[in-house]
Scaffold this motif. Sequence first.
Motif, PDB file in Angstrom:
ATOM      1  N   SER A 144       0.754  -1.182   0.316  1.00 33.02           N
ATOM      2  CA  SER A 144       0.299   0.014   0.059  1.00 33.02           C
ATOM      3  C   SER A 144       1.271   1.896  -0.164  1.00 33.02           C
ATOM      4  O   SER A 144       0.932   2.280  -0.674  1.00 33.02           O
ATOM      5  N   LEU A 145       2.231   1.041   0.325  1.00 30.10           N
ATOM      6  CA  LEU A 145       3.020   2.363   0.817  1.00 30.10           C
ATOM      7  C   LEU A 145       3.245   2.545  -0.855  1.00 30.10           C
ATOM      8  O   LEU A 145       3.585   3.898  -0.742  1.00 30.10           O
ATOM      9  N   LYS A 146       4.158   1.640  -0.943  1.00 29.63           N
ATOM     10  CA  LYS A 146       4.023   1.907  -2.420  1.00 29.63           C
ATOM     11  C   LYS A 146       3.627   2.388  -3.340  1.00 29.63           C
ATOM     12  O   LYS A 146       4.053   3.041  -4.281  1.00 29.63           O
ATOM     13  N   ALA A 147       2.313   1.914  -3.574  1.00 29.03           N
ATOM     14  CA  ALA A 147       1.244   2.918  -4.450  1.00 29.03           C
ATOM     15  C   ALA A 147       1.011   3.643  -4.202  1.00 29.03           C
ATOM     16  O   ALA A 147       0.951   4.335  -5.045  1.00 29.03           O
ATOM     17  N   TRP A 148       1.199   4.297  -2.716  1.00 30.31           N
ATOM     18  CA  TRP A 148       0.181   5.955  -2.576  1.00 30.31           C
ATOM     19  C   TRP A 148       1.073   6.545  -2.827  1.00 30.31           C
ATOM     20  O   TRP A 148       1.198   7.269  -3.186  1.00 30.31           O
ATOM     21  N   SER A 149       2.803   6.278  -2.679  1.00 26.92           N
ATOM     22  CA  SER A 149       3.535   6.330  -3.306  1.00 26.92           C
ATOM     23  C   SER A 149       3.626   7.144  -4.462  1.00 26.92           C
ATOM     24  O   SER A 149       3.466   8.528  -5.001  1.00 26.92           O
ATOM     25  N   LEU A 150       3.622   5.929  -5.165  1.00 27.62           N
ATOM     26  CA  LEU A 150       3.575   6.299  -7.169  1.00 27.62           C
ATOM     27  C   LEU A 150       2.347   7.145  -7.313  1.00 27.62           C
ATOM     28  O   LEU A 150       2.372   8.328  -7.894  1.00 27.62           O
ATOM     29  N   ASP A 151       1.604   6.753  -6.737  1.00 32.80           N
ATOM     30  CA  ASP A 151       0.187   8.000  -7.394  1.00 32.80           C
ATOM     31  C   ASP A 151       0.443   9.350  -6.647  1.00 32.80           C
ATOM     32  O   ASP A 151       0.240  10.170  -7.598  1.00 32.80           O
ATOM     33  N   SER A 152       0.655   9.150  -5.409  1.00 36.90           N
ATOM     34  CA  SER A 152       1.441  10.829  -5.249  1.00 36.90           C
ATOM     35  C   SER A 152       2.500  11.705  -5.989  1.00 36.90           C
ATOM     36  O   SER A 152       1.938  12.851  -6.349  1.00 36.90           O
ATOM     37  N   LEU A 153       3.210  10.914  -6.021  1.00 34.41           N
ATOM     38  CA  LEU A 153       4.356  11.540  -7.317  1.00 34.41           C
ATOM     39  C   LEU A 153       3.530  12.232  -8.655  1.00 34.41           C
ATOM     40  O   LEU A 153       3.589  12.784  -9.100  1.00 34.41           O
ATOM     41  N   GLU A 154       2.604  11.171  -9.010  1.00 32.83           N
ATOM     42  CA  GLU A 154       1.945  11.704 -10.396  1.00 32.83           C
ATOM     43  C   GLU A 154       1.284  12.256  -9.920  1.00 32.83           C
ATOM     44  O   GLU A 154       0.882  13.485 -10.686  1.00 32.83           O
ATOM     45  N   LEU A 155       0.604  12.537  -8.851  1.00 31.55           N
ATOM     46  CA  LEU A 155      -0.281  14.143  -8.881  1.00 31.55           C
ATOM     47  C   LEU A 155       0.647  15.228  -8.848  1.00 31.55           C
ATOM     48  O   LEU A 155      -0.238  16.010  -9.138  1.00 31.55           O
ATOM     49  N   PHE A 156       1.474  14.913  -7.983  1.00 34.11           N
ATOM     50  CA  PHE A 156       2.150  16.173  -7.381  1.00 34.11           C
ATOM     51  C   PHE A 156       2.701  16.332  -7.996  1.00 34.11           C
ATOM     52  O   PHE A 156       3.561  18.160  -8.770  1.00 34.11           O
ATOM     53  N   TRP A 157       3.596  16.183  -9.319  1.00 34.05           N
ATOM     54  CA  TRP A 157       4.825  16.385 -10.175  1.00 34.05           C
ATOM     55  C   TRP A 157       4.175  15.807 -11.603  1.00 34.05           C
ATOM     56  O   TRP A 157       4.961  15.509 -12.542  1.00 34.05           O
ATOM     57  N   PRO A 160      -1.622  14.230 -15.320  1.00 34.33           N
ATOM     58  CA  PRO A 160      -2.720  13.395 -15.723  1.00 34.33           C
ATOM     59  C   PRO A 160      -4.244  14.516 -15.684  1.00 34.33           C
ATOM     60  O   PRO A 160      -3.867  15.538 -15.433  1.00 34.33           O
ATOM     61  N   ASP A 161      -4.963  13.848 -16.792  1.00 36.70           N
ATOM     62  CA  ASP A 161      -5.960  14.576 -17.188  1.00 36.70           C
ATOM     63  C   ASP A 161      -6.960  14.212 -15.817  1.00 36.70           C
ATOM     64  O   ASP A 161      -6.337  13.438 -14.397  1.00 36.70           O
ATOM     65  N   ALA A 162      -8.499  14.608 -16.192  1.00 39.08           N
ATOM     66  CA  ALA A 162      -9.093  15.337 -14.795  1.00 39.08           C
ATOM     67  C   ALA A 162      -9.306  13.870 -14.598  1.00 39.08           C
ATOM     68  O   ALA A 162      -9.519  13.504 -13.155  1.00 39.08           O
ATOM     69  N   ASP A 163      -9.417  13.049 -15.388  1.00 41.92           N
ATOM     70  CA  ASP A 163     -10.169  11.547 -14.318  1.00 41.92           C
ATOM     71  C   ASP A 163      -9.123  10.891 -13.719  1.00 41.92           C
ATOM     72  O   ASP A 163      -9.450  10.698 -12.671  1.00 41.92           O
ATOM     73  N   ARG A 164      -8.055  11.092 -14.397  1.00 43.81           N
ATOM     74  CA  ARG A 164      -6.857  10.012 -13.428  1.00 43.81           C
ATOM     75  C   ARG A 164      -6.591  11.197 -13.017  1.00 43.81           C
ATOM     76  O   ARG A 164      -6.394  10.929 -11.129  1.00 43.81           O
ATOM     77  N   GLN A 165      -6.311  12.871 -12.052  1.00 40.14           N
ATOM     78  CA  GLN A 165      -6.344  13.560 -11.003  1.00 40.14           C
ATOM     79  C   GLN A 165      -7.387  12.760  -9.892  1.00 40.14           C
ATOM     80  O   GLN A 165      -6.578  12.869  -9.154  1.00 40.14           O
ATOM     81  N   LEU A 166      -8.829  12.321 -10.930  1.00 40.03           N
ATOM     82  CA  LEU A 166      -9.210  12.755  -9.596  1.00 40.03           C
ATOM     83  C   LEU A 166      -9.462  11.146  -8.454  1.00 40.03           C
ATOM     84  O   LEU A 166      -9.133  11.202  -7.228  1.00 40.03           O
ATOM     85  N   GLU A 167      -8.481   9.937  -9.703  1.00 40.53           N
ATOM     86  CA  GLU A 167      -8.630   9.308  -9.751  1.00 40.53           C
ATOM     87  C   GLU A 167      -7.172   9.116  -7.742  1.00 40.53           C
ATOM     88  O   GLU A 167      -6.897   8.247  -7.071  1.00 40.53           O
ATOM     89  N   LEU A 168      -6.098   9.621  -8.441  1.00 45.02           N
ATOM     90  CA  LEU A 168      -5.056  10.090  -7.872  1.00 45.02           C
ATOM     91  C   LEU A 168      -5.115  10.513  -6.388  1.00 45.02           C
ATOM     92  O   LEU A 168      -4.821  10.525  -5.631  1.00 45.02           O
TER      93      LEU A 168
END
Length: 359
Positions: A144-157, A160-168
């Motif tokens: 879970s920590l690994k998944a959270w980390s990768l998604d947070s990096l994508e969210l902030f750096w 992502p399009d609108a749908d992906r951003q909402l998912e993140l």
Amino acid sequence: MSGCPARYDEALGYWVVDDPGLARAVLLDPETFRPDNAVLAHTPLSVKALRVLSAVGFALPPTLANNAGASHRPIRAAVARFFSPARVAAVEPLARELNTTRVAATSARLAAGEEVDLVQSIAAEPPALVVLHLLGLEDVDVPSLKAWSLDSLELFWGTPDADRQLELAHTAAEFYAWLRTRTTAARRTSGTDLFGVLVDLGLSDEEICATAYFLLIAGQETTTQLISTAFHRSLGHRIDPSETVEDVLRNASSVPTWRRITATATTLGDVQLPPSSPLLLTLTANNGPADQAFGLGLHRCLGATLARLETRVALECAQDVLTRVRLTEDPPMIDLLSFRAPKRLLVVTDGNTGDNWRH
């Protein structure tokens, strides 16, 4: 780029500083070039994403990477104790054990003719387990920590399009809610782990969560990415692990850029920059020193020595595997504003099937 101390990139929206000497000067002058934008979302968050984050009280007040105020020093000092030279040196046997176990399992799978992802099978989990050990944190779900980390990096750096951003945003909210739970527990029972130390420092819940949020990401995911890049560059030949680590840091660090913003109108080289000019500093692949990959000055990465150690150990443990495998695809990349590494490294024992993609 000589003669071009700062060039404005319309697509990125930043003044890009490629020269390593100028990047160094910027990093060493936090009063003129502030870190306020260091962890802001590169792609502005939508109203829907903000609502999701707001529902869990998500906030990132100045703590470490984005803090140039008076509170930075005591927070940094408290966290730095977890990464003292003695503690980092003492964790090498654990890092070696974690890598050795995963390399043995990977070797067995390869011998059985399987295609294996070296990122997931070797590089992914040891840095997380090591940093959790150093921070005194138990009962953490590492996947879970690994998944959270990768998604947070994508969210902030990422972009992502609108749908992906909402998912993140939902994933980041889940991570932040977990941090709040750990903070609440630390307030009830004093302890010596990361959360207990930050509580004793007198920080607010938001400051504790913000500190832990990026520390738990940077403390392990960027090292996984550094190891993944080092593996990629080592496939098919014997290497000197220590030299390879330094070469990767100089030329292909997992954190190739970092951000700053001007506090006032200033001059960089012969370029006039107005107040609030966002800068993107090139840290690697610009003929600069390897050490600059970790930043400099007040905000230098606290885990620099640990990242070097873990990458060296991973290379030492995996070297026999790396010399006898080949890629089965051109690796897809994590390619964000400030993070870059192979997303996966699918390999088989050399000579099994398909074209040789190794390069």
